[in-house]
Enzyme design. Structure first.
Site, PDB file in Angstrom:
ATOM      1  N   SER A 127      -9.198  16.892  41.968  1.00 15.13           N
ATOM      2  CA  SER A 127     -10.025  16.011  41.739  1.00 15.13           C
ATOM      3  C   SER A 127      -9.689  14.817  41.493  1.00 15.13           C
ATOM      4  O   SER A 127      -8.734  14.197  41.621  1.00 15.13           O
ATOM      5  CB  SER A 127     -10.264  17.142  40.375  1.00 15.13           C
ATOM      6  OG  SER A 127     -11.702  16.070  38.914  1.00 15.13           O
ATOM      7  N   TYR A 140      -8.888  18.751  31.389  1.00 17.61           N
ATOM      8  CA  TYR A 140      -8.495  18.862  32.723  1.00 17.61           C
ATOM      9  C   TYR A 140      -7.839  18.451  33.369  1.00 17.61           C
ATOM     10  O   TYR A 140      -6.447  18.129  34.405  1.00 17.61           O
ATOM     11  CB  TYR A 140     -10.163  19.245  32.807  1.00 17.61           C
ATOM     12  CG  TYR A 140     -10.939  18.763  34.200  1.00 17.61           C
ATOM     13  CD1 TYR A 140     -10.545  20.121  34.737  1.00 17.61           C
ATOM     14  CD2 TYR A 140     -11.128  18.234  35.706  1.00 17.61           C
ATOM     15  CE1 TYR A 140     -10.712  21.148  35.922  1.00 17.61           C
ATOM     16  CE2 TYR A 140     -11.221  18.455  36.583  1.00 17.61           C
ATOM     17  CZ  TYR A 140     -10.926  20.030  36.695  1.00 17.61           C
ATOM     18  OH  TYR A 140     -11.385  20.244  38.462  1.00 17.61           O
TER      19      TYR A 140
END
Ligand SMILES: NC(=O)c1ccc[n+]([C@@H]2O[C@H](COP(=O)([O-])OP(=O)(O)OC[C@H]3O[C@@H](n4cnc5c(N)ncnc54)[C@H](O)[C@@H]3O)[C@@H](O)[C@H]2O)c1
Length: 241
Positions: A127, A140
């Site tokens: 990401s 995350y």
């Protein structure tokens, strides 16, 4: 993003075992790839469960006679959009389990088959938050930074076995997870959440899942042998800042 990757691999004639813990998405995928020049099979599994991963790897090997690569894509969002001090420990554990442990297991049980075949390719999914950070995404962010670390370690450890390992790092994508992030950023008006994510890119839009999938497929099938240990952004120049 996972179904986009399988569709692209199917068009290239690459046999794939597609894995998800939900059957409905796999059924839609099979309908999408019907008539492609490849054999696409599916199975349900929790990709963060060691027994499940060993089972799906065994299924793929039994069906195809070996493995040439793996594209670890499945993941979950943060769920709780709060500062670290307010995030439940259970949320951290589950995000680490699904995002980081799944990549660990998805490499660990595939690697012996790649080595036995004389080499292969691993692509993991990070990401923008795998190498940057954003408020309210601490769990995350931790999980995706972990995937960068283990991908680089595998690239170093298995280079002499002709195994390449790389990680694709999209910014916000037009997917269910992107919608969840938009709702988390602004629960009152997710359109504002989307606009905040759009404003991060130089080209004024978020990533399409097909774009990230295409980079992963290139890393799997086409990248030169010397391309390994790379963190590859697909983020409209967000990481150039
Ligand atoms: N969408 C974004 O904005 C974005 C941004 C950066 C990175 N990513 C990453 O890209 C990848 C793909 O995300 P997406 O946007 O396609 O998400 P998505 O939510 O649309 O799809 C994720 C898929 O993973 C499956 N899954 C989740 N946990 C699983 C488990 N334990 N076992 C098996 N299957 C499981 C879900 O059923 C779903 O089909 C993820 O790793 C995500 O972290 C997404």
């Amino acid at each position: 993003m996972g179904s986009a990757a399988v569709r692209q691999l199917a068009e290239r004639g690459v046999n794939v075992l597609a894995v998800d813990w939900k059957q409905d998405g796999l059924e839609r995928l099979l309908a999408d790839v019907a008539g492609s020049p490849a054999e696409i099979i599916t199975t349900t599994a929790d990709v963060a469960d060691a027994g499940h991963v060993q089972d799906y790897v065994a299924q793929a090997v039994a069906r195809f006679g070996g493995l040439d690569g793996v594209f670890n894509i499945a993941g979950i969002g943060t769920g709780e959009f709060k500062r670290l001090g307010e995030v439940q420990n259970e949320t951290f554990d589950e995000v680490m389990r699904v995002n980081a442990r799944s990549a660990w297991l998805g490499m660990k049980y595939v690697l012996p088959h790649l080595v036995a075949r004389g080499g292969g390719a691993i692509v993991n999914t990070g990401s923008h938050l795998a190498w940057h950070a954003a408020p309210t995404f601490s769990a995350y962010t931790a999980s995706k930074h972990a995937v960068v670390g283990m991908t680089k370690a595998v690239a170093l450890e298995y280079g002499s076995d002709n195994v390449r390992a790389n990680i694709v790092c999209p910014s916000a994508m037009e997917t269910a997870m992107g919608q969840e992030a938009a709702e988390g950023i602004d629960p009152d008006d997710p359109r504002i959440g989307w606009q905040i994510m759009i404003d991060q890119s130089a080209n004024g839009r978020v990533a399409r899942p097909e774009e990230t999938a295409a980079v992963g497929v290139w890393l799997l099938l086409d990248a030169p042998e010397h391309v390994s240990g790379v963190v590859f952004p697909v983020d409209g120049a967000q990481s150039a800042k």
